[in-house]
Design an enzyme around this catalytic site. Structure first.
Site, mmCIF file in Angstrom:
data_model
loop_
_atom_site.group_PDB
_atom_site.id
_atom_site.type_symbol
_atom_site.label_atom_id
_atom_site.label_comp_id
_atom_site.label_asym_id
_atom_site.label_seq_id
_atom_site.Cartn_x
_atom_site.Cartn_y
_atom_site.Cartn_z
ATOM 1 N N ASP A 1 30.266 -22.864 -41.518
ATOM 2 C CA ASP A 1 30.001 -24.207 -40.992
ATOM 3 C C ASP A 1 29.485 -25.068 -42.141
ATOM 4 O O ASP A 1 28.673 -24.602 -42.944
ATOM 5 C CB ASP A 1 28.926 -24.174 -39.904
ATOM 6 C CG ASP A 1 29.293 -23.275 -38.730
ATOM 7 O OD1 ASP A 1 30.413 -23.432 -38.207
ATOM 8 O OD2 ASP A 1 28.470 -22.424 -38.350
ATOM 9 N N ARG B 1 34.785 -22.984 -39.654
ATOM 10 C CA ARG B 1 34.392 -23.220 -38.267
ATOM 11 C C ARG B 1 34.018 -24.704 -38.112
ATOM 12 O O ARG B 1 34.851 -25.563 -38.256
ATOM 13 C CB ARG B 1 33.262 -22.247 -37.904
ATOM 14 C CG ARG B 1 32.780 -22.359 -36.488
ATOM 15 C CD ARG B 1 33.783 -21.952 -35.414
ATOM 16 N NE ARG B 1 33.140 -21.962 -34.105
ATOM 17 C CZ ARG B 1 33.759 -21.777 -32.961
ATOM 18 N NH1 ARG B 1 35.039 -21.522 -32.925
ATOM 19 N NH2 ARG B 1 33.099 -21.808 -31.829
ATOM 20 N N ARG C 1 37.575 -30.454 -29.941
ATOM 21 C CA ARG C 1 36.117 -30.379 -30.150
ATOM 22 C C ARG C 1 35.596 -31.305 -31.239
ATOM 23 O O ARG C 1 34.918 -30.891 -32.167
ATOM 24 C CB ARG C 1 35.730 -28.942 -30.461
ATOM 25 C CG ARG C 1 35.946 -28.046 -29.276
ATOM 26 C CD ARG C 1 35.319 -26.696 -29.480
ATOM 27 N NE ARG C 1 35.357 -25.931 -28.228
ATOM 28 C CZ ARG C 1 34.930 -24.684 -28.093
ATOM 29 N NH1 ARG C 1 34.404 -24.056 -29.111
ATOM 30 N NH2 ARG C 1 34.994 -24.075 -26.943
ATOM 31 N N LYS D 1 32.518 -31.427 -29.180
ATOM 32 C CA LYS D 1 32.143 -30.774 -27.914
ATOM 33 C C LYS D 1 30.671 -31.067 -27.689
ATOM 34 O O LYS D 1 29.862 -30.939 -28.625
ATOM 35 C CB LYS D 1 32.364 -29.268 -28.001
ATOM 36 C CG LYS D 1 31.807 -28.517 -26.781
ATOM 37 C CD LYS D 1 31.996 -27.020 -26.903
ATOM 38 C CE LYS D 1 31.176 -26.319 -25.821
ATOM 39 N NZ LYS D 1 31.973 -25.443 -24.982
#
Ligand code: NAG
Length: 375
Positions: free
Chosen positions: A172, A194, A254, A257
């Site tokens: 991330d 990610r 997303r 999200k």
């Protein structure tokens, strides 16, 4: 003699002025000071950067070069899975925390070779400003984590890139979890495994995410089409996010999200070129979208979510009672719809620092102003 001493002190003052945060956070993280007036430090190595970010002193950390973490922790070969197929444009997944075993038991197993540095970001302590110089501040192969009670952090004018983009769970770029008062501004994120930015399940408190470029272009994606699926993930237990003037480009899902207990104020953003959905709103999401543009976005809002949404086509006085002004409408070009008429959560804005909003037409200029290297 005297005049040259004056001149050199003026130059020092000039240099110090340049080595500082530009502007101030608007919206929920208003008042964040980061490293404040601490004497700027210029790390020269990845080890120095890790040390300055993680220690317990207030710091202004200037990035005037590329910090390349790829290879710094070695590579690993393991068995992962291919939930979306083994085509060359598909992301495959690492079996991180047994994700493949638990959630994708029927997916084909594949061999994965990844860079270990990408998996876990650098830990950022309290009272830090991390600031790129011009367009020189690049962090390659490792993200940052503002977690475990760290507070009062500013990240500005930095590019975070190349976190094992071929693998889900490869890394991330920016993680917040159990924090408060964080401002992420003029940052570019690209080529991540990610999430570009993730606010985890603990509270992230007051957060402003402004003027960033989230670049979803990738040769590997979960939708196997060059559009990254995992954009932004806001699921904190007590989060207030001002999300303003961001450029969200080339995602298939997303982005964001939203769930948990999150009040999200999305203002004057430009969503551009999506082959999937932008918003995925689950229970606990309270989202106001205004003054924003959706251009070539197939599905601005995924159907069926339980979150609350207020998003108006035209200007609306529904906001006046709690925001002290009308809300701006949103604009759509070759895009699906984003309409929400739930006003039940607007009272949460009462008494908070609320970002200003302008007509959605001004959001089109975000493409020229968002991301690193623009201030
Ligand atoms: C951060 O700064 C605040 C205000 O000066 C101070 O109270 C706090 O102890 C600092 N935190 C750390 C971890 O140094």
């Amino acid at each position: 003699m005297r005049s040259s001493a004056l001149l050199s002190s003026a130059l020092v003052a000039l240099a110090q002025t340049a080595a500082a945060v530009t502007g101030a956070a608007e919206g929920f993280a208003k008042g964040v000071t980061g490293g404040g007036s601490a004497t700027p430090v210029y790390p020269k190595t990845t080890a120095e950067l890790v040390s300055y970010l993680g220690d317990s002193q207030a710091r202004v950390i200037m990035l005037d070069r590329t910090f390349d973490f790829t290879g710094s922790e070695g590579t690993a070969t393991a068995t992962g899975c291919a939930p979306w197929g083994t085509g060359s444009a598909c992301q495959t997944a690492l079996n991180k925390d047994s994700w493949c075993t638990n959630y994708q038991p029927n997916a084909p197993k594949v061999s994965v070779k990844y860079d270990k540095a990408g998996i876990l970001g650098m830990t950022v302590g309290s009272n830090k400003s991390l600031i790129g110089v011009g367009s020189k501040g690049v962090i390659k192969g490792k993200g940052i984590r503002i977690v475990s009670g760290a507070k009062n952090v500013i990240v500005q004018n930095v590019h975070i890139t190349n976190l094992n983009p071929q693998y889900v769970w490869g890394g991330d770029a920016i993680t917040l979890d159990n924090t408060d008062l964080v401002w992420i501004d003029h940052v570019t994120t690209s080529l991540v495994g990610r999430q570009h930015i993730v606010l985890g399940n603990s509270a992230s408190g007051r957060v402003t995410i402004s003027n960033n470029k989230f670049d979803g272009q990738s040769s590997w994606s979960a939708t196997c089409n060059g559009y990254h699926y995992w954009g932004m993930y806001f699921t904190g237990s007590n989060d207030m996010i001002t999300f303003k003037n961001n450029y969200i480009y080339h995602f298939s899902g997303r982005s964001p999200k939203v769930a948990g207990n999150t009040l999200l104020h999305a203002v004057n953003n430009y969503w551009h070129d999506s082959k999937g959905h932008s918003f995925e709103l689950d229970a606990g999401a309270k989202v106001l979208v205004e003054g924003s543009v959706f251009q070539n976005v197939e599905t601005p809002l995924e159907a069926g979510g339980a979150g609350k949404l207020f998003a108006s086509g035209g200007a609306s006085t529904a906001c006046s009672q709690y925001l002290g002004r009308s809300c701006q409408g949103n604009g759509f070009g070759s895009s699906g719809a984003l309409a929400g008429s739930d006003t039940s959560f607007l009272s949460y804005f009462a008494g908070k620092n609320i970002a200003a909003a302008t007509d959605y037409n001004t959001a089109k200029n975000v493409v020229n102003t968002a991301g690193f290297g623009k201030i």
